[in-house]
Structure formats: structure tokens, C-alpha cells
Scaffold this active site. Sequence first.
Site, mmCIF file in Angstrom:
data_model
loop_
_atom_site.group_PDB
_atom_site.id
_atom_site.type_symbol
_atom_site.label_atom_id
_atom_site.label_comp_id
_atom_site.label_asym_id
_atom_site.label_seq_id
_atom_site.Cartn_x
_atom_site.Cartn_y
_atom_site.Cartn_z
ATOM 1 N N THR A 40 0.841 -1.193 0.000
ATOM 2 C CA THR A 40 0.000 0.000 0.000
ATOM 3 C C THR A 40 0.880 1.249 0.000
ATOM 4 O O THR A 40 1.996 1.229 0.512
ATOM 5 C CB THR A 40 -0.920 0.050 1.244
ATOM 6 O OG1 THR A 40 -0.113 -0.131 2.403
ATOM 7 C CG2 THR A 40 -1.993 -1.004 1.201
ATOM 8 N N GLY A 42 1.930 5.255 0.896
ATOM 9 C CA GLY A 42 1.864 6.101 2.105
ATOM 10 C C GLY A 42 3.052 5.956 3.030
ATOM 11 O O GLY A 42 3.210 6.733 3.956
ATOM 12 N N GLY A 182 13.312 2.988 25.712
ATOM 13 C CA GLY A 182 13.491 4.237 24.958
ATOM 14 C C GLY A 182 12.442 5.256 25.352
ATOM 15 O O GLY A 182 11.248 5.011 25.152
ATOM 16 N N GLY A 184 11.979 8.220 24.072
ATOM 17 C CA GLY A 184 11.785 9.226 23.014
ATOM 18 C C GLY A 184 10.301 9.344 22.696
ATOM 19 O O GLY A 184 9.459 8.742 23.372
ATOM 20 N N HIS A 446 -10.935 34.823 22.436
ATOM 21 C CA HIS A 446 -11.060 34.408 23.834
ATOM 22 C C HIS A 446 -12.314 33.550 23.991
ATOM 23 O O HIS A 446 -13.328 33.870 23.384
ATOM 24 C CB HIS A 446 -11.173 35.650 24.717
ATOM 25 C CG HIS A 446 -11.363 35.330 26.171
ATOM 26 N ND1 HIS A 446 -10.344 34.833 26.946
ATOM 27 C CD2 HIS A 446 -12.459 35.424 26.974
ATOM 28 C CE1 HIS A 446 -10.798 34.640 28.184
ATOM 29 N NE2 HIS A 446 -12.074 34.983 28.222
HETATM 30 P P1 FAD Z 1 8.821 6.644 4.703
HETATM 31 O O1 FAD Z 1 7.532 7.110 5.168
HETATM 32 O O2 FAD Z 1 9.717 5.924 5.630
HETATM 33 O O3 FAD Z 1 8.582 5.787 3.423
HETATM 34 C C1 FAD Z 1 9.601 5.138 2.760
HETATM 35 C C2 FAD Z 1 8.993 4.129 1.821
HETATM 36 O O4 FAD Z 1 10.037 3.642 0.995
HETATM 37 C C3 FAD Z 1 8.377 2.924 2.531
HETATM 38 O O5 FAD Z 1 7.066 2.743 2.090
HETATM 39 C C4 FAD Z 1 9.283 1.773 2.127
HETATM 40 O O6 FAD Z 1 8.550 0.568 1.923
HETATM 41 C C5 FAD Z 1 9.839 2.256 0.809
HETATM 42 N N1 FAD Z 1 11.151 1.663 0.472
HETATM 43 C C6 FAD Z 1 12.246 1.593 1.254
HETATM 44 N N2 FAD Z 1 13.255 1.007 0.584
HETATM 45 C C7 FAD Z 1 12.767 0.702 -0.631
HETATM 46 C C8 FAD Z 1 13.323 0.089 -1.780
HETATM 47 N N3 FAD Z 1 14.600 -0.322 -1.826
HETATM 48 N N4 FAD Z 1 12.534 -0.079 -2.861
HETATM 49 C C9 FAD Z 1 11.245 0.322 -2.846
HETATM 50 N N5 FAD Z 1 10.671 0.897 -1.795
HETATM 51 C C10 FAD Z 1 11.425 1.111 -0.706
HETATM 52 N N6 FAD Z 1 6.447 11.932 11.873
HETATM 53 C C11 FAD Z 1 5.718 13.051 12.058
HETATM 54 O O7 FAD Z 1 6.000 14.054 11.416
HETATM 55 N N7 FAD Z 1 4.650 13.074 12.927
HETATM 56 C C12 FAD Z 1 4.306 11.997 13.647
HETATM 57 O O8 FAD Z 1 3.342 12.039 14.414
HETATM 58 C C13 FAD Z 1 5.051 10.805 13.488
HETATM 59 N N8 FAD Z 1 4.718 9.678 14.175
HETATM 60 C C14 FAD Z 1 5.433 8.542 13.970
HETATM 61 C C15 FAD Z 1 5.079 7.404 14.678
HETATM 62 C C16 FAD Z 1 5.772 6.235 14.497
HETATM 63 C C17 FAD Z 1 5.376 5.011 15.262
HETATM 64 C C18 FAD Z 1 6.852 6.195 13.545
HETATM 65 C C19 FAD Z 1 7.612 4.925 13.309
HETATM 66 C C20 FAD Z 1 7.209 7.319 12.834
HETATM 67 C C21 FAD Z 1 6.514 8.510 13.032
HETATM 68 N N9 FAD Z 1 6.852 9.673 12.360
HETATM 69 C C22 FAD Z 1 6.125 10.816 12.563
HETATM 70 C C23 FAD Z 1 7.983 9.721 11.425
HETATM 71 C C24 FAD Z 1 7.476 9.637 9.988
HETATM 72 O O9 FAD Z 1 6.761 8.441 9.840
HETATM 73 C C25 FAD Z 1 8.627 9.706 9.014
HETATM 74 O O10 FAD Z 1 9.381 10.878 9.265
HETATM 75 C C26 FAD Z 1 8.136 9.736 7.589
HETATM 76 O O11 FAD Z 1 7.355 8.612 7.299
HETATM 77 C C27 FAD Z 1 9.314 9.814 6.613
HETATM 78 O O12 FAD Z 1 8.804 9.853 5.325
HETATM 79 P P2 FAD Z 1 9.661 9.415 4.076
HETATM 80 O O13 FAD Z 1 8.886 9.866 2.892
HETATM 81 O O14 FAD Z 1 11.051 9.865 4.224
HETATM 82 O O15 FAD Z 1 9.728 7.828 4.099
#
Ligand code: FAD
Length: 475
Positions: A40, A42, A182, A184, A446
Site C-alpha cells: 500500500t 503512504g 526508549g 523518546g 477568547h
Molecule cells: P517513509 O515514510 O519511511 O517511506 C519510505 C517508503 O520507501 C516505505 O514505504 C518503504 O517501503 C519504501 N522503500 C524503502 N526502501 C525501498 C526500496 N529499496 N525499494 C522500494 N521501496 C522502498 N512523523 C511526524 O511528522 N509526525 C508523527 O506524528 C510521526 N509519528 C510517527 C510514529 C511512528 C510510530 C513512527 C515509526 C514514525 C513517526 N513519524 C512521525 C515519522 C514519519 O513516519 C517519518 O518521518 C516519515 O514517514 C518519513 O517519510 P519518508 O517519505 O522519508 O519515508
Amino acid sequence: MSSKKHIDVLVIGSGPGGYAAAFRAADLGRDVIIVDKDPTLGGVCLNRGCIPSKTLLHIAKVLEEADSLKKMGVSFTKPKIDIDAVRDWKSKVVTQLSGGIAQMAKARNVKTIQAEASFISNNEVELNSDSGKQILTFDHCIIAAGSSSSAIPGIPKDNENILTSKTALDLKKIPKKLLVIGGGYIGLEMGTVYSALGSSVSVAEFLPTLLPGADADLVKPLARKLKKEFSNIYLSTKITKVEPVKPNGLSVTMEKDGSSITEKFDQVLVSVGRKPNTNKLGLENTKIKVDDFGFISVDKYQKTNIDNIYAIGDIAGNPMLAHKATHEGKVAAEVICGLPAAFDAKAIPAVIFTDPEIAWVGITEKEAKEKSIPYEKGEFPWAASGKSLALGRNEGRTKIIFDKDTKRTIGVGIVGPNAGDLISEGALAIEMGADAEDISLTIHPHPTLGETFANAAEVFEGTVTDLYIPKKKTG
Ligand code: FAD
């Protein structure tokens, strides 16, 4: 058999960075393919990060609010939690949003391919999927492959009771006793969810404080509340051993202040940070530079050292946040399309969606002190906010950090319910170069929590009437 295809813009990863980049490039007239190994769209944010965690945190918040009505004269019977229905609800929200991304991709003629991408050279990737291998050549590539949970060496990975944020969000069961390793934001958010759903939660953090990146005065009200809600918060604590015990559960050994503590838990959530997904991209077959922490090095145009390859989001550096990924994605797409774009944001907000929420943007006080940046501040305690008291809360505070010379806003920190929504005004103030007078003279409605932002500036200006601050004696 591998076939070979050529594309104008290839985006690897469909997270908030990848799909924003792909859609912006398509809207600017380019032919775009998104490749993601997940079924999926996202990315982490939508499928196993921001959205599912916030969906569950909303449930935790309502449970807590319902319980807090007791002190206002209203009580409910103990809530009945149907964990399967909770899980279904969370999945429904995720499915609706990822379906929306798929529809928007289709509407823009952005092709999506489910496959794992690996570079073969500076202008070719191999796509591996269940249906075989395919080679794609490209004019431009945007790497948006994100990050994954870091592990702790020596802790078994293949035990169903040892969770990552991803498996914790699967919500297979509600353990009686959960240890979050952790302190964090991810650990505390997930701890909050499990605690609200009935687990007895403990946290073990290696450093002497929770949320080490945030200012201590903002963390304090949260730490005080979590101390009451969680069973134990172990600070300055090192996990030395996690072992399965029969018939079920885990024995955890920790070291604190030179002594060893062993405690049994039903499950352990390991949430000790995230690492960029640079290891499986075949980067060794390219000349793309990666820094010492595994992040792809980029310039302000999100360009790597290879002219037609860009990197955005978690894989391109801290802070690992969705909104930073989206912003960078748009920059990369616009640069590829010849627009005069660059990543020049003055500040990136950060939010911890616990209760109370903590949010900050720009310079923290801690950072200002460490870097000897001259600053002054205006602070407003929410104990003096009518809206906050009407909500039954008094622990919040809003703090604005001003440049000592120009009095312009350089940082904002907020703790309290909805801090995450309120911080956007701080981000705007920094971007627009607003000074204390601009903020204090902006009429805020307010009674709202947003008023505390103007109040904090009024405190700084000495014009506040919702607090009494004795004048400093002169002479
Ligand atoms: P990602 O969202 O990490 O997406 C990367 C995609 O690349 C994935 O779908 C993966 O399958 C795909 N991929 C990887 N390698 C390959 C490959 N070789 N070939 C094809 N596809 C590949 N951030 C916030 O700003 N607010 C929040 O509230 C927040 N809550 C979070 C809660 C949790 C539990 C976690 C784990 C993270 C949270 N984050 C939050 C962080 C946020 O999810 C990330 O900063 C964000 O998703 C990064 O986006 P991105 O586009 O860099 O990559």
C-alpha cells in the site's frame, strides 16, 4: 527475464516525501513512476507511523478525558475495550488514506509499481517483485526510501513478545505488563496508548531524562503525569539482557546506578530511534555519498553529489519527520522541473502527541544556551488561561524565545493539550520574522489556548493583564 524501461522521474518510496515529490512533479507536467516495496502507498507515516499512532492516541485521549470528568461531577462506568474493533478502526483510517493516495496517483497519471528498487548504476535501478525483475533507466531519480526502527544488539528479534513500533501498532494483544525501551517520542506515545488500553507500562531510558531533545521545563509536566500513569520510569538505565521465560513473557535485566534490576514483562517494545534505509538500495553500485550516520548527503536543492539524483525525507537526514519529508519532496520536484526552489525553511516544528502534548519550533532554550545565542523569553503559564482551566487542565505553558537584539521570534515551545496544533502559529511567527510586539498586538480569540501565544509575548512586552507581574525595583 528482465525487461528495460525508461522514465523521466523515478521516485523510490511512497511515504509523505515520495508521494508529495511524485505528485508535484506530475502536476508540473513530468512523467513519473513511484516504486515502493510495500503493498500500500503512504510509507511508514501512513501505514505504520504517524496516522495509526495518532488514531490510537485519540482513543487514549478520549478515555482519559472521560475519566477526568469525575472531578467535574460526571462519571462513567469502566469502558469496555474490544481490541479487535479498535484494530479494525485504526486499519479503516489507514486504508481510507492510502486508497486516497492511490486515487490521486491515478488521477495524475503517476504509475505505481510494487517492487524493491536497487541501483545498478548512477542511472539504472533494478526492480525486484513477485512477478520478476525489471530494469528502469531514468532521467531523474528521487530517493525517498525512509527509515526503519533501530535494534539493540543482543536483544532477540524473532520473539513475538519483543515489539517494534510497527508490531506494537498491530495491536495483536494488550499485555498486562509492557516495558518500553526508549523514552523518546515514539516510545512515550506508544506507552500512552497501551497504558490507556489497560497495560501496566514501564519505560527504561538510557539518558537521565525523557525526551532529551526538548527543553526540560516543557518535559516536566508530561514526566509528572506519566509518573502517575506508568508503573515505573527508569532513567539513566541500561538494558543488559532480555530473555524469554516459560511459559510466556520476558525477563529483562537493567543496570541503574551501578546495581542490577531484573523484572518480568509480558512484552517489550524496543523504540530506541530510527536508521536510514540506505543499506538495501544498492548505493555501492553508484557514486552517491552517504554520511557517517548512513544518511544520503544532499544540498539545499535536495540534490545528491550525482547531478540527476535527489534524496528527501528520513533517508536524507534529521529531523525524521513527515512534514519535513513532504517539504523536501516538493523542493526536489520543483528543482527537477526548473523552478527556483530550495529548502530554506527557517524552522521545522516537532510534536510529541502524548498527554499533555509537547511541541516546539525553531531554537530551544537548551540549544540557545549550548550555542551561546543571545536570547530573551516571554512565558505564559496556562494556570492563568481560562480555556485551559475550563478543560480541567493547568499544567501547560507557552514560551516564546526572542532574539535579544531584534526581538524577533526565534523559537517557541508549548506544553499542554493541543500543543501540536498551537505550534503552527509559532512556525509562522518565525518564518514571517514576527517580533514580540507583532504577536502581542495580534488579537487572539477568547477563550482559547491560542491566546496563550499572545499572552507570552505580552509578558515579554510588560503589557500582560491576565497575570500580575510585580515591577522590578530600579535604583
Ligand atoms: P517513509 O515514510 O519511511 O517511506 C519510505 C517508503 O520507501 C516505505 O514505504 C518503504 O517501503 C519504501 N522503500 C524503502 N526502501 C525501498 C526500496 N529499496 N525499494 C522500494 N521501496 C522502498 N512523523 C511526524 O511528522 N509526525 C508523527 O506524528 C510521526 N509519528 C510517527 C510514529 C511512528 C510510530 C513512527 C515509526 C514514525 C513517526 N513519524 C512521525 C515519522 C514519519 O513516519 C517519518 O518521518 C516519515 O514517514 C518519513 O517519510 P519518508 O517519505 O522519508 O519515508
